[in-house]
Structures are given as C-alpha cells and as structure tokens.
Scaffold this motif. Structure first.
Motif, PDB file in Angstrom:
ATOM      1  N   SER A 245      16.041  16.643 -38.666  1.00 18.18           N
ATOM      2  CA  SER A 245      16.903  15.484 -38.921  1.00 18.18           C
ATOM      3  C   SER A 245      18.117  15.481 -38.008  1.00 18.18           C
ATOM      4  CB  SER A 245      17.353  15.474 -40.387  1.00 18.18           C
ATOM      5  OG  SER A 245      16.253  15.327 -41.246  1.00 18.18           O
ATOM      6  N   VAL A 246      18.708  16.672 -37.780  1.00 23.22           N
ATOM      7  CA  VAL A 246      19.889  16.763 -36.922  1.00 23.22           C
ATOM      8  C   VAL A 246      19.551  16.330 -35.497  1.00 23.22           C
ATOM      9  CG1 VAL A 246      21.559  18.350 -35.892  1.00 23.22           C
ATOM     10  CG2 VAL A 246      20.960  18.574 -38.304  1.00 23.22           C
ATOM     11  N   ILE A 247      18.439  16.837 -34.971  1.00 20.01           N
ATOM     12  CA  ILE A 247      18.058  16.523 -33.595  1.00 20.01           C
ATOM     13  C   ILE A 247      17.665  15.060 -33.461  1.00 20.01           C
ATOM     14  CG2 ILE A 247      16.334  16.985 -31.800  1.00 20.01           C
ATOM     15  CD1 ILE A 247      16.337  19.908 -32.819  1.00 20.01           C
ATOM     16  N   GLN A 248      16.898  14.552 -34.419  1.00 21.53           N
ATOM     17  CA  GLN A 248      16.510  13.146 -34.349  1.00 21.53           C
ATOM     18  C   GLN A 248      17.734  12.246 -34.408  1.00 21.53           C
ATOM     19  OE1 GLN A 248      13.507  11.988 -37.164  1.00 21.53           O
ATOM     20  NE2 GLN A 248      13.643   9.813 -36.635  1.00 21.53           N
ATOM     21  N   GLY A 249      18.692  12.601 -35.268  1.00 21.98           N
ATOM     22  CA  GLY A 249      19.916  11.811 -35.355  1.00 21.98           C
ATOM     23  C   GLY A 249      20.703  11.828 -34.064  1.00 21.98           C
ATOM     24  N   ALA A 250      20.772  13.002 -33.413  1.00 21.17           N
ATOM     25  CA  ALA A 250      21.486  13.100 -32.141  1.00 21.17           C
ATOM     26  C   ALA A 250      20.815  12.261 -31.067  1.00 21.17           C
ATOM     27  CB  ALA A 250      21.553  14.565 -31.704  1.00 21.17           C
ATOM     28  N   VAL A 251      19.489  12.297 -30.993  1.00 23.88           N
ATOM     29  CA  VAL A 251      18.764  11.516 -29.988  1.00 23.88           C
ATOM     30  C   VAL A 251      18.954  10.024 -30.235  1.00 23.88           C
ATOM     31  CG1 VAL A 251      16.480  10.937 -29.086  1.00 23.88           C
ATOM     32  CG2 VAL A 251      17.079  13.322 -29.527  1.00 23.88           C
ATOM     33  N   GLU A 252      18.875   9.613 -31.479  1.00 30.05           N
ATOM     34  CA  GLU A 252      19.064   8.195 -31.798  1.00 30.05           C
ATOM     35  C   GLU A 252      20.475   7.732 -31.437  1.00 30.05           C
ATOM     36  OE1 GLU A 252      18.073   7.997 -35.914  1.00 30.05           O
ATOM     37  OE2 GLU A 252      15.888   7.955 -35.545  1.00 30.05           O
ATOM     38  N   SER A 253      21.472   8.584 -31.668  1.00 37.84           N
ATOM     39  CA  SER A 253      22.851   8.237 -31.305  1.00 37.84           C
ATOM     40  C   SER A 253      22.997   8.110 -29.788  1.00 37.84           C
ATOM     41  CB  SER A 253      23.819   9.293 -31.841  1.00 37.84           C
ATOM     42  OG  SER A 253      23.833   9.310 -33.246  1.00 37.84           O
ATOM     43  N   TYR A 254      22.348   9.005 -29.059  1.00 38.70           N
ATOM     44  CA  TYR A 254      22.386   8.929 -27.593  1.00 38.70           C
ATOM     45  C   TYR A 254      21.750   7.636 -27.104  1.00 38.70           C
ATOM     46  CZ  TYR A 254      20.546   9.626 -22.896  1.00 38.70           C
ATOM     47  OH  TYR A 254      20.197   9.452 -21.579  1.00 38.70           O
ATOM     48  N   VAL A 255      20.590   7.297 -27.646  1.00 35.69           N
ATOM     49  CA  VAL A 255      19.915   6.062 -27.233  1.00 35.69           C
ATOM     50  C   VAL A 255      20.812   4.861 -27.516  1.00 35.69           C
ATOM     51  CG1 VAL A 255      17.950   4.547 -27.721  1.00 35.69           C
ATOM     52  CG2 VAL A 255      17.593   7.007 -27.463  1.00 35.69           C
ATOM     53  N   ASP A 256      21.438   4.834 -28.684  1.00 32.64           N
ATOM     54  CA  ASP A 256      22.338   3.732 -29.033  1.00 32.64           C
ATOM     55  C   ASP A 256      23.512   3.644 -28.063  1.00 32.64           C
ATOM     56  OD1 ASP A 256      20.747   3.061 -31.178  1.00 32.64           O
ATOM     57  OD2 ASP A 256      21.989   4.085 -32.672  1.00 32.64           O
ATOM     58  N   ASP A 257      24.095   4.796 -27.715  1.00 30.41           N
ATOM     59  CA  ASP A 257      25.239   4.819 -26.810  1.00 30.41           C
ATOM     60  C   ASP A 257      24.876   4.307 -25.423  1.00 30.41           C
ATOM     61  OD1 ASP A 257      26.888   5.748 -28.766  1.00 30.41           O
ATOM     62  OD2 ASP A 257      27.285   7.712 -27.839  1.00 30.41           O
ATOM     63  N   VAL A 258      23.711   4.704 -24.922  1.00 33.69           N
ATOM     64  CA  VAL A 258      23.292   4.247 -23.592  1.00 33.69           C
ATOM     65  C   VAL A 258      22.997   2.751 -23.613  1.00 33.69           C
ATOM     66  CG1 VAL A 258      21.504   4.425 -21.813  1.00 33.69           C
ATOM     67  CG2 VAL A 258      22.436   6.498 -22.865  1.00 33.69           C
ATOM     68  N   GLN A 259      22.291   2.307 -24.637  1.00 35.88           N
ATOM     69  CA  GLN A 259      21.923   0.888 -24.705  1.00 35.88           C
ATOM     70  C   GLN A 259      23.123  -0.015 -24.908  1.00 35.88           C
ATOM     71  OE1 GLN A 259      18.904   0.901 -27.783  1.00 35.88           O
ATOM     72  NE2 GLN A 259      17.253   1.297 -26.299  1.00 35.88           N
ATOM     73  N   SER A 260      24.148   0.495 -25.593  1.00 39.35           N
ATOM     74  CA  SER A 260      25.364  -0.303 -25.810  1.00 39.35           C
ATOM     75  C   SER A 260      26.423  -0.044 -24.747  1.00 39.35           C
ATOM     76  CB  SER A 260      25.931   0.003 -27.199  1.00 39.35           C
ATOM     77  OG  SER A 260      26.301   1.369 -27.308  1.00 39.35           O
ATOM     78  N   GLU A 261      26.075   0.793 -23.753  1.00 43.40           N
ATOM     79  CA  GLU A 261      26.947   1.136 -22.627  1.00 43.40           C
ATOM     80  C   GLU A 261      28.231   1.836 -23.060  1.00 43.40           C
ATOM     81  OE1 GLU A 261      27.466  -2.456 -20.356  1.00 43.40           O
ATOM     82  OE2 GLU A 261      25.418  -2.329 -19.546  1.00 43.40           O
ATOM     83  N   VAL A 262      28.156   2.553 -24.169  1.00 46.95           N
ATOM     84  CA  VAL A 262      29.268   3.404 -24.601  1.00 46.95           C
ATOM     85  C   VAL A 262      29.253   4.706 -23.802  1.00 46.95           C
ATOM     86  CG1 VAL A 262      30.186   4.724 -26.552  1.00 46.95           C
ATOM     87  CG2 VAL A 262      29.345   2.391 -26.890  1.00 46.95           C
ATOM     88  N   PHE A 263      28.069   5.161 -23.449  1.00 47.30           N
ATOM     89  CA  PHE A 263      27.902   6.350 -22.603  1.00 47.30           C
ATOM     90  C   PHE A 263      27.190   5.955 -21.329  1.00 47.30           C
ATOM     91  CE2 PHE A 263      25.515   9.908 -20.901  1.00 47.30           C
ATOM     92  CZ  PHE A 263      26.484  10.893 -20.858  1.00 47.30           C
ATOM     93  N   PRO A 264      27.657   6.423 -20.181  1.00 45.92           N
ATOM     94  CA  PRO A 264      28.842   7.283 -19.994  1.00 45.92           C
ATOM     95  C   PRO A 264      30.126   6.468 -20.006  1.00 45.92           C
ATOM     96  CG  PRO A 264      27.788   6.867 -17.890  1.00 45.92           C
ATOM     97  CD  PRO A 264      26.908   6.222 -18.909  1.00 45.92           C
ATOM     98  N   SER A 265      31.202   7.107 -20.423  1.00 40.69           N
ATOM     99  CA  SER A 265      32.534   6.502 -20.346  1.00 40.69           C
ATOM    100  C   SER A 265      33.247   7.070 -19.130  1.00 40.69           C
ATOM    101  CB  SER A 265      33.325   6.814 -21.611  1.00 40.69           C
ATOM    102  OG  SER A 265      33.681   8.183 -21.650  1.00 40.69           O
ATOM    103  N   SER A 266      34.474   6.672 -18.920  1.00 41.07           N
ATOM    104  CA  SER A 266      35.243   7.177 -17.780  1.00 41.07           C
ATOM    105  C   SER A 266      35.436   8.694 -17.857  1.00 41.07           C
ATOM    106  CB  SER A 266      36.606   6.483 -17.715  1.00 41.07           C
ATOM    107  OG  SER A 266      37.347   6.721 -18.905  1.00 41.07           O
ATOM    108  N   LYS A 267      35.302   9.250 -19.073  1.00 44.00           N
ATOM    109  CA  LYS A 267      35.463  10.694 -19.240  1.00 44.00           C
ATOM    110  C   LYS A 267      34.252  11.473 -18.728  1.00 44.00           C
ATOM    111  CE  LYS A 267      38.360  10.196 -23.381  1.00 44.00           C
ATOM    112  NZ  LYS A 267      38.465  10.495 -24.830  1.00 44.00           N
ATOM    113  N   ASN A 268      33.153  10.776 -18.496  1.00 45.69           N
ATOM    114  CA  ASN A 268      31.908  11.445 -18.138  1.00 45.69           C
ATOM    115  C   ASN A 268      31.496  11.237 -16.688  1.00 45.69           C
ATOM    116  OD1 ASN A 268      31.207  10.032 -21.196  1.00 45.69           O
ATOM    117  ND2 ASN A 268      31.282  12.254 -20.996  1.00 45.69           N
ATOM    118  N   VAL A 269      32.413  10.711 -15.851  1.00 42.21           N
ATOM    119  CA  VAL A 269      32.076  10.461 -14.445  1.00 42.21           C
ATOM    120  C   VAL A 269      33.069  11.186 -13.548  1.00 42.21           C
ATOM    121  CG1 VAL A 269      31.074   8.231 -15.020  1.00 42.21           C
ATOM    122  CG2 VAL A 269      33.461   8.343 -14.300  1.00 42.21           C
TER     123      VAL A 269
END
Length: 277
Positions: A245-269
């Motif tokens: 559940s922890v890993i699936q939740g993390a992957v889903e959050s990552y997918v959401d962040d990329v699709q909504s363009e929250v990741f990467p932010s200016s902190k990640n470049v």
C-alpha cells in the motif's frame, strides 16, 4: 567487531536465546534487515518467486543466486550471510557440489551455505560432510523442501507420515545425520509442531523454524511476507508492515504530480530559469 559467527550462534543456543533469521535478496533490503538486528540473513532461493518473478524456486540459476548473495554481502556489516544453493547446483557430483559451494564463499562473500535435504538424503549428507571438512559452514534444511515440490506434488506439511508427508522419525533421523555430517544449524520448514519439538530435542545444534512451531531454537521468515510485499498470506508467516500500500500510494502520488506539472518544481532542477523574465 565483525559479523555474527558460528560460535556466537552456538552461544545463544547454549543460553536458550532464540536465533533470528530473515531472507534478503538485494542490498537496500539487506541493509535494513541487518540494521534491524537479525542474527542471520538467508539469501534464499525463495528469490525465485519473491524477487525474480518466477513461479517457484526451481528456475533460479547459480549465477542469479551468486549475484543476489554478493549484493547482500556488500550491504551487511553484522549479520551472518548464508547463500542458498539453488536446484541442481549441488548433487550432480561431489566435485561440482564442492566447487559451486565454494563460489558462494570465494566470489559472493557468503559466510555459509544452505542445502535442502530429502528424508534420508544420503547424497546431500555426503556433500555436507565434505563441505564442512573443507571449512565451508553448512546450514541444513529439512521438512518441506521447495526444490522437491514437483516430486512431492505440492506444499504438504511434513511430519504427518501420510501420502506426500514424511514421518517424524524420518525427519528426526535425517536431522541427526546432518548434525553428524557437520551442519551447524538446521532449518525446519512446514512441519508439525511435534516434529519441530522432536527434532530439536534430538540434535545438539540450533533448529530454526519456518512453520515449525514454538519448540525450535529460532525462527526465519521470508522478507517479502514480513514487509507486506507478497500477493498471498501464509499460515506459517506474519505480516509486520503493508509496503504494498505504501509503495502503490507513492507511485500514484508521483504520477499525479507529473501529470499536474507539480513535479519537477524549481527545487528539482539545475540553474532554474527565472520565470518572471
């Protein structure tokens, strides 16, 4: 300080202190298991269906087992590392068996090897004797032996003495022969509690159970079962976390962040563009 040694294990045994063992198949998990304080890490051929994507343990190759063991060895500081010899890496000949066992120690850094033994398995007992004579520590393994699943027809509990289940007497005598051959510890898998009790009383080396009841000298579990990374649950095991559940939740959050363009932010470049220009 060095890793846990055979005298350390036998000291715990003499003092009636339970011995702890878990499996691990790669460096990140092995590091965590080691830091968690287990005495022994088994780089099991259970990697077949818990790490490598096979249906069972039989397809695991010697090279895969050596690679897994070397990865664990590089990550572990304190626990004893035991390399599990896969199907047909031993037994074809004494010479080949010794050579392959030696590779676990010389190339992969294992502190000991483990071999499955059928009831009254004379060939394997002879191999254990030769390995210990040459200075290679051996952990025995009796009861349900997954490499023999095709022969016994399934995961039958052993010690019942009916059909595909060996008798208590056969398992006790096999354990005694393994001890005589030099095994410094014996794993008992999926046996009746009475079998675990009688084997433990019959030998003067630590018995380590996985589904062997409460009368043995220590316990071992498969790490994916412990962490909740398995698709199935087993009576002989216990789940201590739900990493699925922890890993699936993390992957889903990552997918959401990329699709909504929250990741990467200016902190990640690197050398971020000034968006105000």
């Amino acid at each position: 300080m060095g890793r846990v040694s055979i005298p350390d294990i036998h000291e715990k045994y003499k003092n009636s202190e339970p011995v702890t063992m878990l499996t691990a198949y790669d460096a990140p998990i092995a590091r965590q298991v080691d830091e968690g304080g287990v005495d022994m890490i088994l780089v099991g051929d259970s990697a077949g269906d818990n790490h490598l994507g096979y249906d069972d343990t039989v397809p695991v190759t010697l090279d895969e087992a050596l690679s897994n063991t070397a990865a664990v060895d590089r990550a572990v500081e304190d626990a004893m590392v035991i390399g599990d010899m896969p199907f047909l890496s031993y037994g074809t000949s004494l010479e080949e068996s010794v050579k392959n066992a030696g590779r676990f120690m010389k190339e992969a850094g294992a502190d000991a090897v483990k071999l499955e033994t059928a009831p009254y398995g004379k060939t394997t007992i002879e191999i254990v004797s030769r390995l210990t004579e040459l200075g290679m520590p051996v952990v025995g393994h009796i009861g349900l032996t997954p490499q023999r699943m095709n022969q016994i027809g399934g995961g039958y509990v052993q010690g019942r003495g009916d059909g595909s289940s060996a008798t208590v007497e056969a398992l006790v005598e096999t354990a005694e022969e393994l001890e005589d051959a030099g095994a410094f510890s014996i794993i008992l898998e999926a046996v009746t509690e009475e079998t675990g009790k009688q084997v433990t009383e019959a030998v003067d080396v630590p018995t380590i159970g996985i589904g062997a009841g409460r009368c043995v000298n220590g316990q071992v579990l498969v790490i994916t079962d412990v962490l909740g990374l398995s698709d199935e649950s087993y009576t002989l095991s216990k789940q201590y976390a739900d990493l699925n559940s922890v890993i699936q939740g993390a992957v889903e959050s990552y997918v959401d962040d990329v699709q909504s363009e929250v990741f990467p932010s200016s902190k990640n470049v690197f050398d971020a563009i000034d968006e105000d220009q």
